[in-house]
Structure formats: C-alpha cells, structure tokens
Write a protein that holds these residues in place. Structure first.
Motif, short mmCIF file in Angstrom:
data_model
loop_
_atom_site.label_atom_id
_atom_site.label_comp_id
_atom_site.label_asym_id
_atom_site.label_seq_id
_atom_site.Cartn_x
_atom_site.Cartn_y
_atom_site.Cartn_z
N UNK A 2 35.65 48.99 44.47
CA UNK A 2 36.23 47.67 44.21
C UNK A 2 35.16 46.66 43.78
N UNK A 3 33.91 46.98 44.03
CA UNK A 3 32.83 46.08 43.61
C UNK A 3 32.60 46.15 42.09
N UNK A 4 33.15 47.19 41.46
CA UNK A 4 32.96 47.38 40.02
C UNK A 4 34.21 47.04 39.21
N UNK A 5 35.39 47.32 39.78
CA UNK A 5 36.61 47.08 39.01
C UNK A 5 37.83 47.00 39.93
N UNK A 6 38.89 46.40 39.39
CA UNK A 6 40.15 46.31 40.12
C UNK A 6 41.24 46.01 39.10
N UNK A 7 42.49 46.40 39.42
CA UNK A 7 43.58 46.22 38.46
C UNK A 7 44.84 45.71 39.14
N UNK A 8 45.53 44.79 38.45
CA UNK A 8 46.86 44.32 38.85
C UNK A 8 47.84 44.63 37.72
N UNK A 9 48.97 45.21 38.06
CA UNK A 9 50.06 45.41 37.09
C UNK A 9 51.14 44.41 37.45
N UNK A 10 51.43 43.49 36.55
CA UNK A 10 52.31 42.37 36.88
C UNK A 10 53.49 42.27 35.91
N UNK A 11 54.70 42.33 36.49
CA UNK A 11 55.91 42.08 35.72
C UNK A 11 56.42 40.70 36.12
#
Length: 288
Positions: free
Chosen positions: A87-96
């Motif tokens: 998580x220190x390098x990347x993270x993702x949210x998928x939002x509708x």
C-alpha cells in the motif's frame, strides 16, 4: 449524467490543485482508437503521488469526484485472501457514481509508476508537473491483438475441449448441475473462445483485439458463426444443456478445422469423433 468533458476537467483540476499529485495518466477503452465511445466507458485514471499514506489515512478525500453509489477497493480484497500488496506504493478505488459515471482511480508513487508505465501501449499522459512520465507513442491496442498459436498450443486447445466434455456429460448424467455447468462454462467454453480468437486472428492477420471476454466476437465473426456461438449458452434444463453442448461441438469443429487449415496444423478428427460418440451414448443412456 456528467459529460466526458466535465469528468475530465474534474480529474485534471483536482490534480492541479493538489501538490501531492505530480502527474496523471489514463488507460483503458477511452484511449483506444479502435473502440467507439459510449456512455458506459470507465475512466481508468492513475495519479502519480509523492506518497500514498496521506491518501489512505483519510479515504474520504475521494468524495470530491462525486456522489458514490457503490465502490470497491480491490487491494483490500487481495489482503483478505492473503495476497500481499504494498500500500506504500499503490492503491486503487473503483467508483460507480449515482449519475452513472465510473472512475477506476489508482494512486502510485513515481517509482511504482516507472515500473509499469510503458507496459501498456494504451497509456495516455494527461498532466505531468515534473516531466516524470516516460515518453510514449500514440495509444494503440497492439498489446491486446490475438497472438498466433504454436502448433502445440493448437493441439492442446483441441484436446482440452474434447477431453473435458466427458466431465460435462457425466455431470449431466449424475444430475450434478453445478459441476456440469462449471466444467462447461469455465473449462470447455474457455477453449471455444480461445479457438474463436485464433479464427479471428487468421482472418485479420493477427492485427485486432477480440476484446475482453470476447466482447468483440460479434464484430469479427460471420452472422452464422456468431448465432451458433450464442446458442452455446443454456439454462438449467438438461435437454437445452445437451443441445448447447452439441452446438458447441459443431462450432468448435468448424472453426478449429478452419484455423488448422490456415496455419498448417493437423486437426485430430479421431478425438472429435470418439468424444462425440461418447456424448451421444451418455445422452441416450447407452454407455456400457
């Protein structure tokens, strides 16, 4: 529904106003010149950030993109099932959003971005405050074109298709619907779709993409073949199930012979004929 311009202006404005965000780029269908735009396309966005921690400490910051109806955080799913992500390098949210728009938003550090930025030729830079994004050519879906199979890959695909049908038949005969459906719709169908992709490839000099999960099959198959493919789907009625199985056999045989002839690969007619005979025996309760 907010327009494409409104969404893109919002994405860029947020990035410009936040010093922690140093660059923005987009991928996916919206950068693919071969795909016709429609209102259902996602916005696949990545923010290159100085660090991920402040964005994760208070996740409510994503509310700036709009009124979220449903959201998914795939990195949390990975963690729940024991898959490790940094998580220190990347993270993702998928939002509708409630207005129908969808944004798949990733945040990455510069180091993480540099490791995969050039890995997808559909990447399109949108903002670069520090000139940190590597130079790229115009977006192309070349990475997703059908790849020509080797003769061994062709042979294995044919064998897997015909062999696994015996499991489908036994599942039907035993009234094990979940097992039969899984074997048919996952294992067997995967081989059908792989052969369809190769068929499309041989007809286009392997220069097009069949689309994710075959979504472009209708575009590249003849009307007759596509109608046959559509009939490989079934409900839970076993008579209909058997009809779909034999339609799948006919379709696979037709395209596999065509692919083999085009590529100079030999189609094993014996396993075709022998498994077809076995299927008919099971269907008619004649196995001895």
């Amino acid at each position: 529904m907010r327009s494409e311009k409104e969404i893109m202006d919002l994405i860029i404005r947020i990035a410009k106003e936040d010093e922690r965000i140093r660059a923005v780029y987009m991928g996916g269908s919206r950068t693919n010149p071969m795909i016709e735009k429609d209102i259902y396309q996602d916005y696949d966005i990545v923010y290159v950030v100085t660090e991920t921690k402040p964005f994760l400490e208070d996740k409510n910051w994503i509310s700036v993109f709009g009124d979220i109806a449903v959201m998914q955080e795939p990195d949390l799913f990975d963690m729940a099932y024991g898959r490790k992500n940094n998580f220190h390098q990347s993270y993702t949210w998928l939002m509708l959003f409630k207005d129908g728009n969808r944004i798949d938003l990733g945040i990455k550090t510069k180091q993480e971005m540099l490791e995969d930025y050039l890995g997808d030729k559909l990447t399109l830079p949108l903002l670069d405050k520090d000139n940190c994004l590597p130079k790229t050519q115009a977006p192309t879906d070349e990475d997703y074109w059908v790849k020509k199979p080797t003769e061994l890959q062709y042979i294995c695909c044919c064998n897997e298709f015909w062999w696994c049908l015996n499991n489908v038949a036994k599942g039907i005969a035993r009234d094990e619907l979940p097992y039969a459906m899984w074997m048919y719709n996952v294992i067997v169908r995967n081989m059908v779709e792989k052969m369809i992709e190769w068929h499309i490839g041989t007809n286009t000099n392997f220069s097009v993409s069949p689309g994710k999960q075959g979504k472009n099959f209708k575009k590249y198959l003849t009307k007759e073949l596509y109608e046959m493919y559509s009939k490989t789907y079934t409900d839970s009625n076993y008579e209909n199930f058997w009809a779909a199985v034999f339609t799948a056999c006919e379709l696979f045989r037709t395209i596999a012979l065509a692919v083999g002839e085009e590529l100079g690969y030999k189609y094993n007619k014996d396993e075709d004929e022998n498994m077809t005979e076995y299927l008919l025996k099971v269907k008619n309760n004649c196995v001895v």
